[in-house]
Design an enzyme around this catalytic site. Structure first.
Site, mmCIF file in Angstrom:
data_model
loop_
_atom_site.group_PDB
_atom_site.id
_atom_site.type_symbol
_atom_site.label_atom_id
_atom_site.label_comp_id
_atom_site.label_asym_id
_atom_site.label_seq_id
_atom_site.Cartn_x
_atom_site.Cartn_y
_atom_site.Cartn_z
ATOM 1 N N ASP A 1 29.352 -15.336 -79.223
ATOM 2 C CA ASP A 1 30.092 -16.300 -80.003
ATOM 3 C C ASP A 1 29.524 -16.379 -81.422
ATOM 4 O OD1 ASP A 1 31.076 -18.777 -81.040
ATOM 5 O OD2 ASP A 1 31.638 -19.288 -78.985
ATOM 6 N N THR B 1 35.095 -18.548 -85.966
ATOM 7 C CA THR B 1 33.877 -18.491 -86.767
ATOM 8 C C THR B 1 33.614 -17.085 -87.294
ATOM 9 O OG1 THR B 1 33.073 -19.846 -84.972
ATOM 10 C CG2 THR B 1 31.566 -19.424 -86.766
#
Ligand SMILES: Nc1ncnc2c1ncn2[C@@H]1O[C@H](COP(=O)(O)OP(=O)(O)OP(=O)(O)O)[C@@H](O)[C@H]1O
Ligand SMILES: [Mg+2]
Lengths: 474, 532
Positions: B59, B92
């Site tokens: 992530d 992100t």
């Protein structure tokens, strides 16, 4: 008599430095065999809890919850008991694509024998790493004890964590998680009696700790709260005004919500870098060394509150002895050679010098008995208002923690590094000097761009310090 | 501002160029680290500390949080990207890539002598156009379970392997659909996430009820309660040493004893009221049970009294669980036990305790119409549990976003291809030098597609050519990239759906940050000049 359980909170980096030393000192008094050299005088369950790990190992870890920031562990191993983690095998990977490994530089240089390809079978003593509290903590924490926030850096000169508001923001980010951990330990207790709170008062954590006190008051109203208000030594003096303001704001909260507050600092005033002009001057200003000195005091006071004997005090009695309404701030001093010369008491509270007569005192002698008369004399109180208790187990003075102390004075340390000592907490007007020092700092909000608080709040907090001072002069 | 630009001496421009070069380098360094993360064929990162401790993540948001970033520029970008994640829960990695690419494209033109201000004007125009394209790309399909499943799976399969992604997809969608109330905003807090150590993560599941991380603290209390009435209160049931806080002292030992006794009775009274209610609703019916869940403490003496009556009692419940209990069982959380009536009670078909090492769990299940549920994450260790937890957060947010947006858009690079195409058309209308900014923006958008291609072992340029040709033929139908074949695909047919708000936030955040980084020197110089 059943002693109530105590939950410790470690709110801030410096508090964690002190606490690592504290738990090391606490655990040197654990004896698992029937005959202990000084007898089994302690009820360790007051500050520790017995648990069972995932791998079904019995554990005994401090009942504590701590907070620190990204990078605070440096490259020390993760300070949590690994027995709580299950196997990490390939079967359980959650990603079947590529994996890229990023390795940080290994810390320890290879030893000679490793270079030569020889295998050393003796258990290696891990080198003492002093730049993080995780580097010298001997027994690791329970997984529920450790929260490292990733939104703020612990040691970033570009963005220091030095302002009260930052701490409040940190609380907003972490409160749900942090509260959950505190709640978990509390649920585990049968007779939770108090919170033993160690907090950084002069840096950004002051805001976190203040919010945390609000939470404790809301959810654990009837539990006593002892606050060790700890000041680290700053890297330089440029932020002294911010540190003063952080302290002033935190003091307002403590006055409202703590039962007793014990300010401790290594530097002379808790705000700037220069150290005390007494023999503690032999210390270097690192949080490791300063923390080690303060931890000796904290450990001895806490140890005296977990004695099994009837004559001993518990947390709640301690509060009853020490506090007078409106006078919650008490000063500390200790005599433990070679940290203090000739058995003289060293003052540990900022700006305080034991010159005023104390209205009450609590003294712990460790190792050897000291007569009541002597204690009363050197702590400058009256015989009737002094409570005095004896802890048979001496405290420990780790030589390698204090390289600055001359080998001359080291002679008083026995081979086992055990030393006797006297530890005193007093309710006295000595603390007024500290309040006055805080009030002298000019707080000009117009120039303090990093702080963003309503002006009214700040003025109110400053007035609060003024009124605190008056309480001691009445 | 424009006038000031004209006043800049050559030396200042040069200085500003070096400062900007520093900014651009920092942005690209960050881009280099994160680009391999992107998409379902991206790389998992394993961070090993000096002492051998491991953190694993795919992530972008987690990775940015783990990194120690010293460069102010990089940390500005990192903060913008994590803000993107706070707002939308996703995107992100794309944010970091796009900011880096906008700066890189800008640099190419600045080197040819164009002023940054002109480029940022072009960026503004391009941004407005990109928003237009995005709005046109909203898909005309209903936001039903099928659609939500596709959005959640697209998001989850960028974080965990396929089989696990499917499992978590169902868990996420079903939990949101269970707690959703008509005409009320969705509150994801009503999905509790609970961790449990267990040998395999494959047993992670949705519990249509509550799981509390504590159990009854008395050996004689029932471990299983069927047909349970649930009483939820926030009332202390433990003896408190109030005298310290009151700050008074006792004159005699008897007086002290008397007060202690009075306090004890006061607490016992509260417990008795609970017992009375239990007797009232359960009578002698052995089939009915009673569970007390208290936010405050319950001391051993009080537990004793409750255990004697066969009541299961839990103490120190989470504050938020009081609200969840209400939504799950229908109980009304009380701050006092005076005037208890049966209508404050909730109901659960089954309440039982599960013990695991030193941890106890209490399951509250078989509920009538639960509006609060629990996702129980299982895994053998911290890494596995954390990764699954992060993935579930992403999945839940994707589902919530789709519901809140009321629409979804095609993924797999379809938006970027379409926006690029539209901007190249639009370029013809733009007057003056801002056109360079528009073109730079259009080029930069392609970074997402290129990176998806590279991460899948495809040639980025070949891929782009194919996709653009296909889009030219089929427009306005969206065209995305099939990562397995390298051929153009129809993302909607393949079920690759992205959140509208993620793309929107991405465009606006990246434009703002890139603009700031390009102009920061000019603003600084302006400040200096004003002082003179
Ligand atoms: N099956 C797929 N085929 C092609 N592209 C896909 C597929 N699934 C997802 N994508 C694309 O991958 C991109 C998202 O990748 P990823 O989730 O790794 O990064 P991110 O959302 O930018 O950042 P993060 O999720 O780390 O916060 C989106 O552009 C999405 O359209
Ligand atoms: Mg994503």
């Amino acid at each position: 008599m059943v002693k109530g359980e105590v939950i410790t909170l470690q709110l801030g980096s410096f508090s964690n430095f002190v606490a690592s030393h504290l738990w090391n000192l606490q655990s040197q008094c654990f004896y698992y065999s029937k005959d202990a050299p000084f007898g089994h005088e302690f009820d360790h369950d007051v500050y520790y809890r017995e648990g069972r790990s995932f791998l079904n190992k019995t554990t005994f870890t401090p009942r504590t919850v701590l907070i620190d920031l990204k990078g605070s562990v440096r490259n020390c191993s993760w300070p949590v008991d690994q027995a709580y983690d299950g196997p990490n095998d390939d079967e359980q990977k959650v990603w079947d694509g590529q994996v890229q490994i990023h390795k940080a530089e290994p810390q320890a240089a290879s030893s000679k024998s490793e270079e030569l390809g020889e295998v050393d079978v003796r258990p290696k003593k891990a080198p003492l790493q002093k730049n993080s509290w995780a580097g010298y903590l001997q027994n690791k924490y329970h997984p529920k004890s450790v929260t490292i926030n990733n939104d703020f850096d612990s040691d970033n000169p570009q963005q220091p964590f030095g302002v009260f508001n930052q701490g409040e923001t940190l609380w907003r980010l972490e409160s749900e998680n942090f509260e959950d951990r505190v709640r978990w330990f509390a649920e585990d207790c049968d007779h939770l009696s108090a919170f033993n709170i160690m907090m950084d008062t002069s840096n950004g954590f002051s805001g976190f700790a203040s919010s945390c006190l609000d939470y404790l008051d809301d959810q654990f109203r009837a539990k006593s709260r002892v606050v060790w208000s700890l000041s680290d030594v700053p890297a330089n003096d440029s932020a002294a005004n911010y540190r003063a303001l952080n302290t002033v704001l935190a003091y307002q909260k403590m006055q409202e919500l703590a039962d007793v507050v014990l300010p401790l600092s290594v530097s002379a005033d808790g705000l700037r870098r220069h150290l005390r002009s007494s023999s503690l001057v032999a210390l270097d200003p690192s949080p490791f060394t300063g923390g080690a000195a303060l931890a000796m005091h904290v450990d001895s006071i806490l140890s005296s509150l977990k004695l099994k004997s009837e004559g001993g005090c518990d947390f709640v009695n301690f509060l009853r002895l020490m506090t007078i309404p409106d006078r919650k701030f008490v000063v500390s001093s200790m005599a433990a050679s070679p940290l203090s010369k000739d058995g003289r008491l060293e003052d540990l509270s900022p700006k305080c010098d034991s010159s005023k007569m104390a209205t009450s005192a609590y003294a712990v002698s460790r190792g050897t008995e000291t007569s009541h008369a002597i204690i009363v004399r050197i702590s400058n109180t009256s015989a009737a208002s002094t409570f005095h208790t004896m802890v048979r187990h001496p405290t420990k003075f780790c030589q390698d923690y204090f390289p600055e102390i001359s080998s001359q004075s080291m002679r008083s340390v026995k081979g086992s590094q055990l030393v006797d000592g006297l530890f005193v907490v007093k309710n006295s007007a000595d603390v007024v000097a500290h309040f006055d020092d805080l009030r002298r700092r000019r707080v000009n909000l117009g120039k303090m761009h990093r702080i963003s608080l309503p002006e009214g709040d700040v003025t109110e907090a400053i007035q609060n310090v003024a009124s605190l001072r008056e309480n001691y002069l009445k | 501002m424009a006038a000031l630009t004209g006043l800049n001496s050559k030396a200042e421009v040069a200085r500003s160029h070096t400062a900007m070069a520093v900014n651009i380098n920092a942005a690209r360094a960050l881009q280099d680290i994160l680009k391999t993360n992107l998409g379902p064929k991206g790389t998992m990162k394993m961070l090993v500390s000096g002492a051998g401790d491991i953190k694993i993540t795919k992530d972008g948001n987690v990775l940015l949080h783990e990194m120690q970033i010293q460069s102010p520029t990089a940390s500005l970008i990192a903060r913008a990207s994590t803000a993107q994640n706070d707002i939308t829960g996703d995107g992100t990695t794309s944010t970091v890539l796009l900011i880096g690419e906008l700066l890189k494209q800008a640099q190419l033109i600045i080197q040819e002598g164009l002023h940054p201000r002109v480029i940022t004007e072009g960026f503004d125009l391009a941004q407005a156009k990109a928003f237009e394209v995005l709005d046109q790309m909203k898909l005309d399909i209903p936001i039903n379970r099928d659609t939500l499943i596709q959005v959640a799976r697209t998001s989850l399969s960028t974080k965990v392997y396929n089989e696990l992604a499917s499992l978590l997809t169902d868990v996420c969608v079903d939990s949101v659909l269970t707690i959703k109330k008509d005409n009320e905003p969705l509150n994801l807090h009503m999905v509790e996430i609970m961790e449990m150590q267990h040998k395999t993560h494959k047993d992670t599941k949705l519990i249509k009820g509550l799981v509390l991380d504590h159990g009854a603290r008395h050996p004689d209390m029932p471990k299983v309660v069927k047909n349970a009435y649930i009483l939820a209160v926030n009332v202390s049931m433990e003896y408190e040493k109030t005298e310290v806080n009151a700050g008074f002292f006792y004159k005699t030992a008897e007086e002290r004893e008397k007060l202690v006794q009075a306090e004890r009775e006061f607490i016992e009274n509260r417990v008795r009221k609970v017992i009375e209610l239990k007797k009232q609703v359960c009578g002698n019916d052995k089939e009915k049970g009673f569970v007390l869940i208290n936010q405050q403490g319950i001391d051993p003496m009080s537990l004793d009294l409750l255990a004697k009556e066969g009541i299961m009692a839990l103490r120190r419940a989470k504050r938020r669980n009081m609200e969840r209990l209400g939504l799950a069982t229908g109980s009304v959380a009380l701050n006092s036990v005076d005037n208890l009536t049966p209508d404050v009670l909730g109901y659960a078909g089954l309440v039982y305790e599960h013990v695991l090492g030193e941890n106890k769990y209490t399951f509250v299940e078989e509920l009538k119409n639960p509006k609060s549920v629990t996702i129980l994450i299982k895994g053998p260790n911290k890494h596995t549990i954390t990764q699954i937890k992060d993935a579930i957060h992403d999945g839940l947010r994707a589902v919530k976003n789709a519901i809140d947006d009321g629409c979804v858009v095609a993924g797999a690079g379809a938006f970027e291809i379409a926006a690029h195409y539209a901007l190249m058309e639009y370029e013809k209308e733009v007057k003056g030098r801002a056109v360079f900014g528009v073109r730079a923006f259009a080029e930069a958008l392609l970074i997402v597609v290129k990176t998806l291609a590279v991460n899948s072992g495809l040639d980025p340029q070949d891929t782009l050519v194919k996709l653009r040709e296909q889009y030219h033929r089929l427009r306005p139908q969206p065209v995305g990239l099939n990562l397995n074949t390298g051929e153009p695909c129809d993302p909607v047919a393949d079920g690759i759906l992205d959140n509208y708000c993620v793309h929107r936030q991405l465009i606006s955040a990246c434009t703002v940050i890139a603009t700031n980084l390009l102009l920061v020197d000019e603003i600084m110089f302006a400040g200096v000049q004003q002082k003179k």
